[in-house]
Write an enzyme that holds these catalytic residues in place. Structure first.
Site, PDB file in Angstrom:
ATOM      1  CG  ASP A 148      21.331  10.913  12.106  1.00 32.49           C
ATOM      2  OD1 ASP A 148      21.614  12.047  12.543  1.00 32.49           O
ATOM      3  OD2 ASP A 148      20.924   9.990  12.834  1.00 32.49           O
TER       4      ASP A 148
ATOM      5  CG  ASP B  94      23.655  20.178  15.600  1.00 31.58           C
ATOM      6  OD1 ASP B  94      24.265  20.255  16.680  1.00 31.58           O
ATOM      7  OD2 ASP B  94      22.458  20.499  15.471  1.00 31.58           O
TER       8      ASP B  94
ATOM      9  CB  CYS C  51      22.363  21.845  21.699  1.00 25.49           C
ATOM     10  SG  CYS C  51      22.185  20.073  21.938  1.00 25.49           S
TER      11      CYS C  51
END
Length: 468
Positions: A306, A345, A398
């Site tokens: 990340d 993601d 998303c």
């Protein structure tokens, strides 16, 4: 009209449960005070409504469940219909100076929302509560102004009320309505924008070896006044309402973790197998890492990467074998190669979370989509280089907008641009068992999760096979 404020700009936050519009108890000053402070923080500090509301309700532990529910309904209701409400008020008010003070604005909009959408709140009570709060926040002159506007709106409402669906759709920015219609059609766009429940229930993600039916029963025993039921999209999901702090329930962190149902579905669609090496490339705090590590078992390994190193400390405790701080937009850092599967993601507009975060619709702009889609392509291409030849990658966001979904897949499937890694990404059918359970067509390489269809937040996921 000059607005003179003497209000306390205290900290606010909320959470609570909310039913369908029109089924709330009569308004109370406590509920409206909470909601007004939350709305002020959303407008003034760019706070997220859900987090602000949760914190405020936690601070005000003496607030009863009915007031907490009404505060939640008012916060989410006003934010979802804000543009519509302000347009209605603008037609009745000569001046818009009322909008310059957040407390006045919040109470006026809450009064309007109550008059138009809360059937069980008497009109006189909705007007009285709003006017008294506005007088306390500003002065008698502003209170008289609010009284006149709300009484005229009450007269209009007596002749016929709008539907909540129409108001929510009308409040969405024009560019967003257009983008949704391009992605899922006109009817789908309206259904998506108006999808409930609002806010949605909290999700639990069970470890693969746990029995869902048994855990639903056990959690109900521990919290008998809560609503606890199995999810629809993820076979690992349990949906919870009214249970309070999830961390106090049995099994937290061992048998299950808090995770929205769509997010865990995306992780399951990666199809991780026992013994495989997996990279969670945009891991955040590692909720998907937790689930993936349990899928691969002790014979496999899941690493987390990340851009925010502080989040990776949490991911390590969630089951990551190793963590890597990396900015995928600029390269691959020290992340090793050879993974069997990689989950990306990617950062996105967050449009898929509108039920949970209605303020997103007021903060995003159309030009954000071009910037975000370019970033998504870059991140995915760099992360794909970490797979072994013939390995698999799932790209997910998303969002449900074509610009961040199919358009990105098309770019990833094409020839790499100048400066991009020379990796070949070929769309390939999902090979996870959960794909069949979701009703994904045989041979499909992409899927869009929708709140009004699957009950989850909105997501898009696509699978690729990677060759170097």
């Amino acid at each position: 009209m000059t607005i003179r404020t003497r209000r306390d700009r205290g900290e606010v936050q909320a959470g609570g449960e909310v039913g369908a519009a029109g089924q709330e108890p009569p308004p109370t000053s406590a509920a409206r005070s909470v909601a007004a402070r939350v709305l002020a923080r959303v407008w003034e500090e760019s706070a997220f409504a859900a987090a602000a509301l949760d914190a405020e309700l936690s601070r005000l532990s003496a607030l009863d469940g009915r007031d907490a529910g009404l505060a939640t309904e008012l916060v989410y209701g006003v934010l979802r219909t804000q543009v519509y409400l302000e347009d209605r008020i603008a037609k009745l008010a000569v001046s818009k100076r009322w909008a310059g003070d957040p407390a006045v604005r919040a109470h006026l909009l809450m009064g309007a929302y109550s008059l138009l959408f809360l059937d069980r709140v008497p009109a006189f009570a909705a007007v009285s509560e709003a006017v008294n709060a506005i007088r306390a926040a500003a002065d008698d002159r502003v209170g008289a102004f609010a009284n006149a506007v709300l009484r005229r709106l009450a007269d209009e409402a007596a002749l016929g009320r709008p539907t909540l669906v129409d108001a929510v759709v009308a409040s969405a920015p024009g560019w967003l309505r257009g983008a949704l219609r391009r992605a899922i059609g006109r009817a789908g766009a309206s259904a998506f924008l108006a999808a409930g429940p609002v806010p949605p229930p909290l999700g639990l993600c069970l470890s693969p070896e746990e029995d869902r039916e048994a855990w639903v029963a056990r959690l109900l025993e521990a919290s008998p006044n809560a609503t606890i039921e199995a999810g629809r999209a993820s076979p690992r999901a349990i949906l919870v309402r009214g249970a309070g702090d999830l961390r106090r329930l049995p099994g937290f962190g061992t048998a299950w973790l808090g995770q929205e149902e769509g997010a865990q579905t995306v992780a399951l669609l990666l199809g991780a197998r026992p013994g495989e090496r997996v990279l969670d490339a945009c891991a955040g705090r590692g909720n998907k890492t937790w689930l993936l590590s349990r899928q691969v078992g002790s014979g496999g390994a899941v690493d987390a990467a990340d851009i925010h190193p502080n989040k990776l400390r949490v991911a390590m405790s969630a089951g990551a074998r190793a963590t890597y701080g990396v900015d995928w937009s600029g390269g691959t850092g020290d992340v090793p190669e050879g993974y069997d599967r990689v989950l990306v993601d990617a950062p996105c507009s967050g449009v898929g979370t509108l039920r949970r975060r209605p303020e997103i619709g007021l903060r995003r702009e159309e030009h954000d989509l071009e910037r975000l889609s370019a970033l998504q392509v870059t991140i995915a291409r760099h992360a794909a280089t970490r797979t072994r030849d013939g390995g698999r990658m799932v790209f997910a966001v998303c969002s449900v907008l074509r610009e961040e979904c199919e358009a990105v897949v098309e770019r990833l499937s094409g020839t790499p641009g100048p400066g991009e890694p020379a990796v070949k990404l070929t769309p390939t059918p999902f090979d996870a068992a959960e794909a069949t359970a979701l009703g994904i067509a045989e041979g499909a390489s992409g899927v869009r999760l929708l709140p009004h269809v699957h009950g989850t937040d909105g997501y898009f996921a696509a699978m690729f096979v990677v060759h170097h």
